[in-house]
Design a protein around this motif. Structure first.
Motif, PDB file in Angstrom:
ATOM      1  N   GLY A 126       6.823 -16.523  -5.689  1.00 52.79           N
ATOM      2  CA  GLY A 126       7.124 -15.119  -5.917  1.00 52.79           C
ATOM      3  C   GLY A 126       6.488 -14.594  -7.185  1.00 52.79           C
ATOM      4  N   HIS A 127       6.491 -15.432  -8.235  1.00 57.99           N
ATOM      5  CA  HIS A 127       5.820 -15.027  -9.472  1.00 57.99           C
ATOM      6  C   HIS A 127       4.321 -14.867  -9.253  1.00 57.99           C
ATOM      7  N   ILE A 128       3.736 -15.748  -8.446  1.00 59.88           N
ATOM      8  CA  ILE A 128       2.307 -15.639  -8.157  1.00 59.88           C
ATOM      9  C   ILE A 128       2.032 -14.393  -7.321  1.00 59.88           C
ATOM     10  N   ALA A 129       2.922 -14.113  -6.347  1.00 65.80           N
ATOM     11  CA  ALA A 129       2.743 -12.936  -5.502  1.00 65.80           C
ATOM     12  C   ALA A 129       2.784 -11.654  -6.331  1.00 65.80           C
ATOM     13  N   ARG A 130       3.730 -11.552  -7.260  1.00 64.97           N
ATOM     14  CA  ARG A 130       3.817 -10.314  -8.040  1.00 64.97           C
ATOM     15  C   ARG A 130       2.641 -10.206  -9.002  1.00 64.97           C
ATOM     16  N   ALA A 131       2.174 -11.337  -9.544  1.00 69.19           N
ATOM     17  CA  ALA A 131       0.995 -11.298 -10.406  1.00 69.19           C
ATOM     18  C   ALA A 131      -0.229 -10.860  -9.612  1.00 69.19           C
ATOM     19  N   ALA A 132      -0.306 -11.290  -8.357  1.00 70.25           N
ATOM     20  CA  ALA A 132      -1.414 -10.858  -7.503  1.00 70.25           C
ATOM     21  C   ALA A 132      -1.335  -9.355  -7.251  1.00 70.25           C
ATOM     22  N   ALA A 133      -0.132  -8.851  -6.962  1.00 66.03           N
ATOM     23  CA  ALA A 133       0.044  -7.425  -6.718  1.00 66.03           C
ATOM     24  C   ALA A 133      -0.351  -6.602  -7.940  1.00 66.03           C
ATOM     25  N   LEU A 134      -0.037  -7.119  -9.127  1.00 62.73           N
ATOM     26  CA  LEU A 134      -0.348  -6.393 -10.356  1.00 62.73           C
ATOM     27  C   LEU A 134      -1.832  -6.439 -10.703  1.00 62.73           C
ATOM     28  N   SER A 135      -2.511  -7.494 -10.271  1.00 64.05           N
ATOM     29  CA  SER A 135      -3.914  -7.642 -10.649  1.00 64.05           C
ATOM     30  C   SER A 135      -4.873  -7.073  -9.608  1.00 64.05           C
ATOM     31  N   ALA A 136      -4.400  -6.900  -8.365  1.00 63.55           N
ATOM     32  CA  ALA A 136      -5.280  -6.422  -7.303  1.00 63.55           C
ATOM     33  C   ALA A 136      -5.727  -4.985  -7.564  1.00 63.55           C
ATOM     34  N   VAL A 137      -6.989  -4.733  -7.289  1.00 69.77           N
ATOM     35  CA  VAL A 137      -7.531  -3.383  -7.446  1.00 69.77           C
ATOM     36  C   VAL A 137      -7.190  -2.564  -6.203  1.00 69.77           C
ATOM     37  N   PRO A 138      -6.594  -1.371  -6.368  1.00 67.45           N
ATOM     38  CA  PRO A 138      -6.292  -0.540  -5.197  1.00 67.45           C
ATOM     39  C   PRO A 138      -7.582  -0.195  -4.431  1.00 67.45           C
ATOM     40  N   PRO A 139      -7.505  -0.067  -3.112  1.00 71.80           N
ATOM     41  CA  PRO A 139      -6.307  -0.256  -2.284  1.00 71.80           C
ATOM     42  C   PRO A 139      -5.976  -1.734  -2.115  1.00 71.80           C
ATOM     43  N   ARG A 140      -4.728  -2.088  -2.403  1.00 74.90           N
ATOM     44  CA  ARG A 140      -4.313  -3.479  -2.290  1.00 74.90           C
ATOM     45  C   ARG A 140      -4.281  -3.897  -0.824  1.00 74.90           C
ATOM     46  N   PRO A 141      -4.518  -5.186  -0.546  1.00 77.57           N
ATOM     47  CA  PRO A 141      -4.620  -5.615   0.852  1.00 77.57           C
ATOM     48  C   PRO A 141      -3.294  -5.753   1.587  1.00 77.57           C
ATOM     49  N   TRP A 142      -2.157  -5.602   0.864  1.00 76.13           N
ATOM     50  CA  TRP A 142      -0.860  -5.873   1.488  1.00 76.13           C
ATOM     51  C   TRP A 142      -0.091  -4.573   1.738  1.00 76.13           C
ATOM     52  N   ALA A 143       0.609  -4.562   2.869  1.00 78.45           N
ATOM     53  CA  ALA A 143       1.476  -3.428   3.180  1.00 78.45           C
ATOM     54  C   ALA A 143       2.790  -3.528   2.430  1.00 78.45           C
ATOM     55  N   THR A 144       3.243  -4.767   2.174  1.00 75.74           N
ATOM     56  CA  THR A 144       4.503  -5.006   1.462  1.00 75.74           C
ATOM     57  C   THR A 144       4.391  -6.296   0.667  1.00 75.74           C
ATOM     58  N   VAL A 145       5.325  -6.468  -0.278  1.00 74.42           N
ATOM     59  CA  VAL A 145       5.482  -7.718  -1.018  1.00 74.42           C
ATOM     60  C   VAL A 145       6.950  -8.129  -0.952  1.00 74.42           C
ATOM     61  N   THR A 146       7.198  -9.409  -0.627  1.00 70.54           N
ATOM     62  CA  THR A 146       8.554  -9.951  -0.602  1.00 70.54           C
ATOM     63  C   THR A 146       8.686 -11.053  -1.635  1.00 70.54           C
ATOM     64  N   LEU A 147       9.694 -10.942  -2.485  1.00 73.44           N
ATOM     65  CA  LEU A 147      10.012 -11.964  -3.481  1.00 73.44           C
ATOM     66  C   LEU A 147      11.251 -12.698  -2.988  1.00 73.44           C
ATOM     67  N   MET A 148      11.084 -13.961  -2.609  1.00 75.31           N
ATOM     68  CA  MET A 148      12.178 -14.741  -2.041  1.00 75.31           C
ATOM     69  C   MET A 148      12.670 -15.772  -3.051  1.00 75.31           C
ATOM     70  N   SER A 149      13.947 -15.663  -3.433  1.00 76.59           N
ATOM     71  CA  SER A 149      14.549 -16.608  -4.387  1.00 76.59           C
ATOM     72  C   SER A 149      13.669 -16.748  -5.621  1.00 76.59           C
TER      73      SER A 149
END
Length: 317
Positions: free
Chosen positions: A123-146
């Protein structure tokens, strides 16, 4: 550490390798059931001492709902190769891998939404990816699980520090045996026990050391993440010991995200109550296509009741 109840692949699932601009990654790839419309794809990132098999119980229910699930071993995890170099496992390197994997998956499924899901450290890696990706980001959603807002709980920090200290002293095999002496859960089947041991032995020591240290110092980046125009789900077990449930629900509020608390589960609802976890995920992803932006920012999905406000102390692993 998630422990899958079985290693049997559901119908339509295959073990494969995902080829990307950053190298080859071991994966489990499970498409929709025959005759079921393909409505989306999810890339799933495992946690510390984890692997793609941590998502095995979710593959069948997601497939039945028309979701293609791609679960991966990160670099240096289990069956994905990785160098014996600490620098190779810095968070920005793992983020670059996620971006490369997302690009590779999108090439094969460009007509449907791509969702990103990370469990625990993932989840930490996923959010870091979301923050670093240049728009338009490739994901429709992000889920942080546990996965919590910052460093892991103090009692779990002690365990990780001990692991990091003992790994070069005892070696992986002896340390594994010592870790099993502390295990409080019911023993798994022989096949699962063999798998868990082999996964531990396969994982590159530098990967364990660097990602373990990251869990000790991860900063709170929730305010940064809340600025993204990206629907998010925070999902956790009812008795998570790594990050207290109230802490994760507060993170969901700060993010303006959906949230789901999965009954009868702890730190790994993906294997402890996969049916309810899959329902929460599917409900969230379906809501993205039908809700207004304001609806998406309200935490409305709950599977099971959250613990009382005074039940904040994490239980032993």
């Amino acid at each position: 550490m998630s422990r899958p109840p079985s290693l049997t692949l559901p119908s339509g699932a295959r073990a494969c390798r995902m080829e990307t601009s950053r190298g080859s990654f071991a994966a489990l790839d499970c498409g929709p059931l025959d005759g079921v419309p393909h409505t989306g794809t999810v890339l799933m990132l495992p946690g510390f001492i984890g692997s793609k098999e941590d998502f095995l119980p979710l593959l069948a229910p997601l497939s039945a709902a028309g979701i293609r699930a791609v679960a991966i071993d990160g670099r240096g995890q289990h069956e994905s190769p990785g160098p014996q170099s600490a620098q190779a496992y810095a968070q920005h390197e793992l983020v670059a891998d996620v971006l490369a994997l997302s690009a590779a998956i999108s090439e094969t499924a460009a007509s449907v939404p791509l969702h990103l899901l990370g469990h625990s450290m993932g989840g930490h890696i996923a959010r870091a990816a979301a923050l670093s990706a240049v728009p338009p980001r490739p994901w429709a959603t992000v889920t942080l699980m546990s996965s919590g807002p910052a460093a892991i709980q103090p009692d779990q920090q002690k365990r990780i520090k001990l692991l990091i200290q003992l790994l070069p002293v005892l070696g992986k095999e002896q340390l594994w045996q010592e870790m099993q002496k502390l295990e409080t859960r019911e023993p798994p089947t022989a096949a699962v026990a063999d798998f868990l041991r082999q996964r531990w032995l396969n994982t590159v020591p530098e990967q364990l050391t660097v990602t373990g240290r990251q869990l000790l110092v991860e900063p709170d980046r929730v305010n940064e993440l809340s600025q993204l125009s990206l629907p998010m789900l925070v999902v956790c077990g009812q008795e998570d010991y790594a990050w207290p449930v109230p802490q994760q629900l507060d993170m969901a509020t700060r993010l303006g995200a959906h949230h789901a608390v999965i009954a009868d589960s702890s730190h790994s609802p993906n294997v402890e109550n996969p049916a309810a976890t899959a329902r929460a995920l599917i409900s969230f992803w379906e809501s993205v296509g039908t809700s207004t932006r304001s609806d998406l920012r309200r935490p409305t999905i709950v599977q099971g009741a959250p613990p009382a406000a005074d039940e904040r102390e994490p239980k032993p692993a």
